[in-house]
Structure formats: structure tokens, C-alpha cells
Scaffold this motif. Structure first.
Motif, PDB file in Angstrom:
ATOM      1  N   VAL A 149       9.049  -0.149   0.553  1.00  0.00           N
ATOM      2  CA  VAL A 149       8.042   0.905   0.403  1.00  0.00           C
ATOM      3  C   VAL A 149       7.553   0.979  -1.045  1.00  0.00           C
ATOM      4  O   VAL A 149       6.349   1.098  -1.315  1.00  0.00           O
ATOM      5  CB  VAL A 149       8.624   2.263   0.846  1.00  0.00           C
ATOM      6  N   ALA A 150       8.482   0.912  -2.002  1.00  0.00           N
ATOM      7  CA  ALA A 150       8.108   1.006  -3.414  1.00  0.00           C
ATOM      8  C   ALA A 150       7.251  -0.176  -3.846  1.00  0.00           C
ATOM      9  O   ALA A 150       6.269  -0.015  -4.591  1.00  0.00           O
ATOM     10  CB  ALA A 150       9.373   1.082  -4.278  1.00  0.00           C
ATOM     11  N   VAL A 151       7.585  -1.390  -3.387  1.00  0.00           N
ATOM     12  CA  VAL A 151       6.797  -2.569  -3.752  1.00  0.00           C
ATOM     13  C   VAL A 151       5.395  -2.473  -3.146  1.00  0.00           C
ATOM     14  O   VAL A 151       4.394  -2.796  -3.806  1.00  0.00           O
ATOM     15  CB  VAL A 151       7.512  -3.852  -3.303  1.00  0.00           C
ATOM     16  N   ALA A 152       5.305  -2.033  -1.891  1.00  0.00           N
ATOM     17  CA  ALA A 152       3.991  -1.866  -1.270  1.00  0.00           C
ATOM     18  C   ALA A 152       3.139  -0.871  -2.055  1.00  0.00           C
ATOM     19  O   ALA A 152       1.940  -1.083  -2.275  1.00  0.00           O
ATOM     20  CB  ALA A 152       4.155  -1.403   0.178  1.00  0.00           C
ATOM     21  N   ALA A 153       3.747   0.224  -2.493  1.00  0.00           N
ATOM     22  CA  ALA A 153       3.012   1.224  -3.275  1.00  0.00           C
ATOM     23  C   ALA A 153       2.544   0.643  -4.603  1.00  0.00           C
ATOM     24  O   ALA A 153       1.431   0.942  -5.063  1.00  0.00           O
ATOM     25  CB  ALA A 153       3.902   2.445  -3.518  1.00  0.00           C
ATOM     26  N   ALA A 154       3.364  -0.212  -5.230  1.00  0.00           N
ATOM     27  CA  ALA A 154       2.955  -0.849  -6.482  1.00  0.00           C
ATOM     28  C   ALA A 154       1.757  -1.760  -6.269  1.00  0.00           C
ATOM     29  O   ALA A 154       0.862  -1.851  -7.121  1.00  0.00           O
ATOM     30  CB  ALA A 154       4.132  -1.643  -7.078  1.00  0.00           C
ATOM     31  N   GLY A 155       1.711  -2.448  -5.119  1.00  0.00           N
ATOM     32  CA  GLY A 155       0.586  -3.320  -4.840  1.00  0.00           C
ATOM     33  C   GLY A 155      -0.708  -2.572  -4.566  1.00  0.00           C
ATOM     34  O   GLY A 155      -1.792  -3.030  -4.907  1.00  0.00           O
ATOM     35  N   ASN A 207      -3.380   1.691 -11.033  1.00  0.00           N
ATOM     36  CA  ASN A 207      -3.051   2.258 -12.331  1.00  0.00           C
ATOM     37  C   ASN A 207      -1.748   1.648 -12.825  1.00  0.00           C
ATOM     38  O   ASN A 207      -0.734   1.671 -12.122  1.00  0.00           O
ATOM     39  CB  ASN A 207      -2.909   3.786 -12.210  1.00  0.00           C
ATOM     40  N   VAL A 208      -1.748   1.099 -14.031  1.00  0.00           N
ATOM     41  CA  VAL A 208      -0.586   0.376 -14.517  1.00  0.00           C
ATOM     42  C   VAL A 208       0.643   1.276 -14.632  1.00  0.00           C
ATOM     43  O   VAL A 208       1.771   0.837 -14.368  1.00  0.00           O
ATOM     44  CB  VAL A 208      -0.897  -0.306 -15.868  1.00  0.00           C
ATOM     45  N   TRP A 209       0.456   2.555 -14.980  1.00  0.00           N
ATOM     46  CA  TRP A 209       1.604   3.445 -15.113  1.00  0.00           C
ATOM     47  C   TRP A 209       2.223   3.768 -13.759  1.00  0.00           C
ATOM     48  O   TRP A 209       3.452   3.895 -13.642  1.00  0.00           O
ATOM     49  CB  TRP A 209       1.203   4.722 -15.843  1.00  0.00           C
ATOM     50  N   LEU A 210       1.379   3.877 -12.726  1.00  0.00           N
ATOM     51  CA  LEU A 210       1.926   4.059 -11.386  1.00  0.00           C
ATOM     52  C   LEU A 210       2.657   2.809 -10.915  1.00  0.00           C
ATOM     53  O   LEU A 210       3.689   2.891 -10.251  1.00  0.00           O
ATOM     54  CB  LEU A 210       0.803   4.425 -10.405  1.00  0.00           C
ATOM     55  N   ALA A 250      -0.944  -9.738  -2.055  1.00  0.00           N
ATOM     56  CA  ALA A 250       0.371 -10.349  -1.880  1.00  0.00           C
ATOM     57  C   ALA A 250       1.475  -9.319  -2.069  1.00  0.00           C
ATOM     58  O   ALA A 250       2.473  -9.314  -1.328  1.00  0.00           O
ATOM     59  CB  ALA A 250       0.541 -11.506  -2.866  1.00  0.00           C
ATOM     60  N   VAL A 251       1.325  -8.429  -3.041  1.00  0.00           N
ATOM     61  CA  VAL A 251       2.372  -7.467  -3.351  1.00  0.00           C
ATOM     62  C   VAL A 251       2.493  -6.404  -2.256  1.00  0.00           C
ATOM     63  O   VAL A 251       3.587  -6.159  -1.725  1.00  0.00           O
ATOM     64  CB  VAL A 251       2.130  -6.820  -4.734  1.00  0.00           C
ATOM     65  N   TRP A 252       1.363  -5.756  -1.881  1.00  0.00           N
ATOM     66  CA  TRP A 252       1.493  -4.667  -0.917  1.00  0.00           C
ATOM     67  C   TRP A 252       1.843  -5.169   0.486  1.00  0.00           C
ATOM     68  O   TRP A 252       2.607  -4.542   1.215  1.00  0.00           O
ATOM     69  CB  TRP A 252       0.265  -3.766  -0.883  1.00  0.00           C
TER      70      TRP A 252
END
Length: 440
Positions: free
Chosen positions: A307-313, A317-320, A386-388
Motif C-alpha cells: 500500500v505504501a509503495v503504491a501511494a508513493a507511485g 510531491n517529493v515530500w509525500l 511501475a511503482v504504483w
């Protein structure tokens, strides 16, 4: 007037348990050696993909690091586990640590060339994978010998904390060193750390093979594999981690993600975010010794990682992105602690090296394949896609595996027959006096 300040007992319930550090001199030496060498290794961990990116400009070329590391990882992981059961574990650790230092010297010399060659980078990555695959089973098999059975959860958390200190400081510093001083400084620092760590591990007490251990052979490796297959709760820990790392490990594409977010300065922070989240868990790991349903926690934590990796993708915003990578690192650390506790508290000593070799594959094959997978998807569909998408695939795969492995979900360290047996054996050996030496 009431005093709302935390009492010492409350603090002890949250802070890491230092009992293994105080009780075992060999644990202290291993911990310090690992801290020093992991710091340097993370410098190279950042410098190597950056150098390949600079030389090729290709995400697929960076992802190929995982492909060249895969074969030696599989071959030497399994054989390294058999060696750890059959040989003195201390000797294996010393010689493989020294070999890693020599490989760092090769990277340094190549970086100092007027035009660095690409092929040595892949050769060193493959050889380093082979050495780590031989060393790691010996380290894992040694831990239950030098730490009391009930202290193994605390030792796992302390070992994780050691790795995370290097994981946070190493990448953060590497981003600055590579950008302002050059790749050679990163590789040179890694070489120095290996020299220091060798000095620590030389001081370990000998740890010869147990009398019941089999000689290294294909038959011995097969025996370990059959035991692992018969233990479906162990099998569950392996495949859950493979799935999580195969689909949702974004490390290979972070240099490109930083560029896409117009924040190349954030690359070191991105690499440091995952171990930073893990370190937050380790610094508050006192609660881990009071958890017994380890399998359920492993599944939940692996799903939260996805879930966290999907949210990063998804985030632009770089800080998020940094926040979600940190949360992902925390979830992965929880999974790692309880996977390690299940292994260390239930596997008999005479099989510990071979099972550690299989464990090495479970938490290493996924990342190696994951780098290749993530790099390929990024080249095909874009970095953020690829990330999300990888994060979502991780969540789905973990959920499906949990349904297929009910013994993992019902595992309880208080009642599991293997955990009870090993706990009783350790208690008996601790209370049985050593035999008197024979008179001359």
C-alpha cells in the motif's frame, strides 16, 4: 497533581531490549562489525546504480544489476547454507568479509580510470552476491548459538537497528558524496569499512559444525529443502516476502523517479527513507517480545508495504513520496523481525545453515528479480506507473498467499510444536553441566 511523564517501566516496554548486547560478547562483536560494514555497503549501494545510470542513461541497465546477481545468489545461497552447517561459521564469516573488501577495491580502481568500464560493475555485483550468499547463512546460523532462545526477538530487532543506522546514514551521505566528491570516495569509504569489520569478526569464538550436521552435498541441500517444504508456516514466510519484493521494490528506479519529480537532490533521501522507517520500528521494538501470532503480523505488514509503495507511485510531491517510502520501510521491518523470529525459534541447529540458505533466497531473490521487473516496467510504461502498479500487485499477491497458507495465519509461538521443542532443548542444554575433562 499527577505526573504524566513516562515511567521507566513504560519506556522499557517500548525501547529496544539490550539484553543480547549485554549478555553476549560475540553478539556485540558481530553487531559492531555489521554496523561498520553496512554503512560502507550502503554507500556502494547508491553509488553503483548511479554510476551505471551515468554511463548508460538506461533504467533497464540499472535494473539488470538484479539479473546478474540472481544466479550466484541462488547457487551460492543453497551451497552456502550447506557449508554453514558443515564448517566453522567464524571462518566463513571472516573470509567472505575480506573478499567483499577486495571487491570494493576493484570498484574504486575502476572509478579512478579516465573512462570507467561498465562490465566490471556487473562482475563485481555478481561476485559480491556470491560472497554474501555464502556469508549470510553462517551469520544466521551463528545467532541462535550466541543468543539465548528467549532473547532472539530482541536480537533480531537490534540486528535490524544496526542495519538501519547504516541504511539511513549511508545513502543520505552517499547522495552528497557522489554529487560533490565523486564515486571514488564512496567506494573508498566502503573499502575502509570492510577492513574495520574484518578486525571485529576475527575476534569471534570458533563455531564448529554440530555433530549431527551433514557434509555439504546436493543430498544435504535436498534434505534442507524437504524440511522447509514440510513446514508450511515457514514456507509462508518465504513466499510472502518474495512476492512483496518482486512486485513492489522501487529501488532500481529511484534515480529516475527523483529526476521525474524535478528533485535530483532527493535521491539520497529516497534511498534512506526505507531504512529510516525501519529504524523507527527498531527503536520502539520493545513490544515485539509480547507478540506471539507472528504469521498474521508478517502478512499484514507485507500488505501495508505494498500500500505504501503504491501511494508513493501515485504521489507527485517529493515530500509525500519520502513519507510513503518511510512508512513502507516501517512495515517491511515489522515483517522482517517476525519472519526472523519464526526461523530462529523453530529450526533445529543441525539444519540451521541450510534453512538460512533458503531464507537468504526468500529475502534476496525477490529484490533481485524485483529490480529487473521494476526497471523493465519503468522503461515500458513509465517510472511512476511501475511503482504504483507494483504496490497494488504486492497487496493482491500477499492476500492470495495468505488464503492458501492457513498454517501461517494460525502460527502461535506459545503452542507451535517446533517452537516448544526447541525452547525445551535450549532450556535443557542451559541447565545441564558440561562434562568434566578427562584425566591425563
Amino acid at each position: 497533581m499527577t505526573d504524566d511523564s513516562p515511567t521507566p517501566s513504560r519506556l522499557r516496554a517500548v525501547l529496544p531490549d539490550l539484553t543480547p548486547w549485554r549478555a553476549s560478547a560475540d553478539f556485540r562483536k558481530l553487531w559492531l562489525a555489521g554496523l561498520v560494514s553496512s554503512f560502507g555497503s550502503f554507500l556502494t549501494f547508491v553509488a553503483l546504480p548511479v554510476q551505471i545510470k551515468e554511463l548508460t542513461g538506461s533504467a533497464a541497465a540499472v535494473g539488470a544489476i538484479g539479473a546478474v546477481e540472481l544466479v550466484p545468489l541462488v547457487v551460492f545461497g543453497l551451497y552456502g547454507g550447506a557449508l554453514a552447517d558443515a564448517l566453522d561459521k567464524r571462518k566463513l564469516i571472516v573470509w567472505t568479509e575480506a573478499g567483499q573488501g577486495l571487491l570494493s577495491a576493484v570498484l574504486l580502481l575502476n572509478a579512478l580510470l579516465p573512462v570507467p568500464a561498465i562490465w566490471p560493475l556487473y562482475v563485481v555485483a555478481a561476485l559480491s552476491s556470491a560472497l554474501v550468499s555464502v556469508q549470510r547463512p553462517a551469520l544466521d546460523a551463528l545467532l541462535p548459538r550466541i543468543v539465548a532462545h528467549d532473547h532472539l526477538p530482541a536480537a533480531a530487532a537490534l540486528n535490524a537497528l544496526r542495519w538501519q543506522v547504516g541504511g539511513v546514514a549511508g545513502p543520505a551521505l552517499a547522495g552528497v558524496v557522489v554529487a560533490y566528491a565523486g564515486l571514488g570516495w564512496a567506494y573508498g569509504a566502503d573499502l575502509v569499512t570492510f577492513v574495520v569489520s574484518v578486525l571485529f569478526v576475527i575476534g569471534l569464538a570458533p563455531s564448529p559444525a554440530s555433530h549431527e550436521a551433514a557434509k555439504p552435498s546436493l543430498k544435504a541441500i535436498a534434505e534442507g529443502a524437504r524440511y522447509a517444504w514440510s513446514r508450511k508456516e515457514l514456507l509462508g514466510t518465504y513466499v510472502i516476502d518474495i512476492a512483496a519484493m518482486l512486485f513492489a521494490l522501487p529501488l532500481a528506479v529511484l534515480p529516475f523517479l527523483a529526476d521525474e519529480l524535478n528533485a535530483p537532490w532527493s535521491l539520497g533521501l529516497m534511498y534512506a527513507s526505507v531504512p529510516a522507517g525501519a529504524m523507527l520500528v527498531s527503536l520502539t521494538s520493545g513490544w515485539t517480545s509480547r507478540v506471539y501470532r507472528h504469521g498474521r503480523v508478517v502478512v499484514l505488514a507485507a500488505a501495508l508495504w505494498g500500500v505504501a509503495v503504491a501511494a508513493a507511485g501515485v504521489s507527485g510531491n517529493v515530500w509525500l513520496v519520502l513519507l510513503f517510502l518511510t512508512l513502507g520501510g516501517a512495515a517491511d521491518m515489522v515483517s522482517g523481525i517476525f519472519r526472523g523470529v519464526m526461523w530462529n525459534q523453530t529450526i533445529p541447529d543441525e539444519l540451521r545453515g541450510r534453512l538460512a540458505g533458503i531464507e537468504l533466497l526468500s529475502y534476496s531473490v525477490g529484490p533481485q528479480l524485483g529490480q529487473t521487473y521494476m526497471g523493465g516496467i519503468a522503461a515500458w510504461r513509465g517510472v511512476r506507473t511501475a511503482v504504483w502498479s507494483g504496490g497494488l500487485l504486492c497487496v493482491g499477491a500477499v492476500g492470495l498467499l495468505a488464503l492458501c497458507l492457513p498454517k501461517l495465519m494460525t502460527y502461535d509461538a506459545r503452542t507451535n510444536e517446533h517452537a516448544v521443542r526447541l525452547r525445551e532443548q535450549r532450556a535443557t542444554s542451559a541447565t545441564t553441566p558440561a562434562p568434566a575433562p578427562a584425566e591425563g
